[in-house]
Design an enzyme around this catalytic site. Structure first.
Site, short mmCIF file in Angstrom:
data_model
loop_
_atom_site.label_atom_id
_atom_site.label_comp_id
_atom_site.label_asym_id
_atom_site.label_seq_id
_atom_site.Cartn_x
_atom_site.Cartn_y
_atom_site.Cartn_z
N LEU A 140 14.45 3.77 25.83
CA LEU A 140 14.93 4.05 24.47
C LEU A 140 13.72 4.34 23.60
O LEU A 140 12.62 3.82 23.85
CB LEU A 140 15.68 2.84 23.89
CG LEU A 140 17.03 2.47 24.47
CD1 LEU A 140 17.54 1.18 23.82
CD2 LEU A 140 18.05 3.58 24.29
N ASP A 141 13.91 5.14 22.57
CA ASP A 141 12.84 5.37 21.60
C ASP A 141 12.45 4.07 20.94
O ASP A 141 13.25 3.14 20.83
CB ASP A 141 13.30 6.35 20.51
CG ASP A 141 13.58 7.75 21.06
OD1 ASP A 141 13.04 8.08 22.12
OD2 ASP A 141 14.34 8.48 20.41
N ARG A 142 11.22 4.00 20.46
CA ARG A 142 10.71 2.81 19.77
C ARG A 142 11.67 2.34 18.66
O ARG A 142 11.97 1.16 18.54
CB ARG A 142 9.34 3.12 19.15
CG ARG A 142 8.77 1.99 18.31
CD ARG A 142 7.68 2.51 17.38
NE ARG A 142 6.50 2.91 18.13
CZ ARG A 142 5.36 2.21 18.18
NH1 ARG A 142 5.26 1.09 17.51
NH2 ARG A 142 4.33 2.64 18.87
N ARG A 243 19.45 12.56 18.70
CA ARG A 243 18.88 12.80 17.38
C ARG A 243 18.76 14.28 17.08
O ARG A 243 19.16 14.75 16.00
CB ARG A 243 17.50 12.13 17.30
CG ARG A 243 17.54 10.63 17.46
CD ARG A 243 16.16 10.06 17.78
NE ARG A 243 15.21 10.37 16.74
CZ ARG A 243 13.89 10.21 16.89
NH1 ARG A 243 13.40 9.75 18.06
NH2 ARG A 243 13.07 10.51 15.90
#
Length: 307
Positions: A140-142, A243
């Site tokens: 997952l993204d930060r 996103r």
């Protein structure tokens, strides 16, 4: 807060090692959380965990005595455990925690915290050659929160990677986007091109030379004050897919600094992108070996968006 003057015994060492020696009962995850929150100073200046302490330095730790002494602190700070057995962990990651080191972050990742958790449980010994390091099955993204699968052994890692690749593990997200969606639910298709130099992706409606097809399904859960809450099923799992894809159709995720709009984000004071990996379904269609017991199981958490 504790203030300590560095002596010869702890000088000329990385600060995280020095703190471990000074406070051996404090969980490593608590220490790295303090670095993340900038609660560690040397000579009045905030420092990172790779700082080298010198003789005479004044170390200031803005951490409660209970935590420094190893009392009353949850080992799994930075994540919560949704499910655990001998083969794997399913955790709910907080926003702002990177899952692996990046150019700006060399430690205090989710894997660092999980390793510290398992080490204190006696399930992981990094100094033993036969001790398997807990490994991410996906990422997952930060600044995206939510569910992640972490394998505790090599067999589980191999099975889970195969099942994710064959789309037998279904991933669902919730997000808040700007505007009202035209349809109550829809399957979106487009083409994604990754630009490594700019660390971002670009979406086109038609295939380009280096593009990959992406498929994103959404369902509207609610709409209020020009913000739609969506459930997203990630059919293809490309970098920044959700996103970028939602921004491409004119509905950027609230708080997204890369693909969103400052004119929307600034008034809402959104700290992170409002995107959460909230549900996993294990829809195994074939043998899953030592993980067969997960077939048909669903794990779900409630998103806690920081806006």
């Amino acid at each position: 807060m504790r203030s300590i003057v560095i002596t010869e015994e702890t000088s000329n060492k990385k600060i995280d090692k020095a703190i471990k020696e000074l406070f051996p009962r404090m969980p490593a995850s608590a220490m790295y959380k303090a670095f993340r929150k900038k609660d560690v100073k040397v000579n009045g200046v905030r420092v990172k965990d790779d700082y080298i302490v010198l003789l005479g330095d004044r170390l200031e730790l803005y951490i409660t005595d209970d935590i420094l002494d190893g009392k009353g602190f949850s080992l799994n700070s930075g994540f919560s455990i949704v499910y655990e057995d001998v083969n794997l962990l399913i955790v709910n990651k907080e926003q702002g925690i990177p899952v692996h080191p990046d150019k700006d972050q060399v430690s205090n990742t989710l894997i660092d915290l999980v390793q510290a958790y398992l080490k204190e449980k006696g399930e992981y010994s990094p100094h033993k050659s036969d001790s398997f390091p807990p490994s991410l099955c996906h990422r997952l993204d930060r600044n995206t929160g939510g569910l992640l699968i972490i394998a505790k052994n090599e067999k589980s890692l191999k099975v889970m990677l195969d099942k994710i690749k064959s789309k037998e593990v279904k991933k669902y997200y919730q997000c808040l986007v700007s505007g009202r969606m035209q349809k109550q639910e829809e399957e979106l298709k487009a083409y994604l091109t990754k630009d490594e130099r700019k660390s971002r992706v670009f979406i086109d409606d038609k295939r380009t030379r280096d593009s990959l097809e992406i498929v994103t399904r959404y369902r509207v859960l609610s709409y209020e004050n020009n913000i739609s809450k969506l459930e997203i099923e990630l059919v293809t799992g490309r970098t920044h897919q959700i996103r970028a894809h939602l921004a491409h159709i004119g509905h950027p995720i609230i708080g997204d600094g890369k693909y969103g709009t400052n004119a929307i984000n600034r008034p809402l004071k959104a700290k992170f992108q409002a995107l959460w990996a909230y549900k996993l379904k294990f829809s195994f269609c074939s043998d899953a070996g030592i993980l067969n017991y997960l077939k048909g199981k669903t794990f779900e958490v409630k998103p806690t968006f920081k806006i």
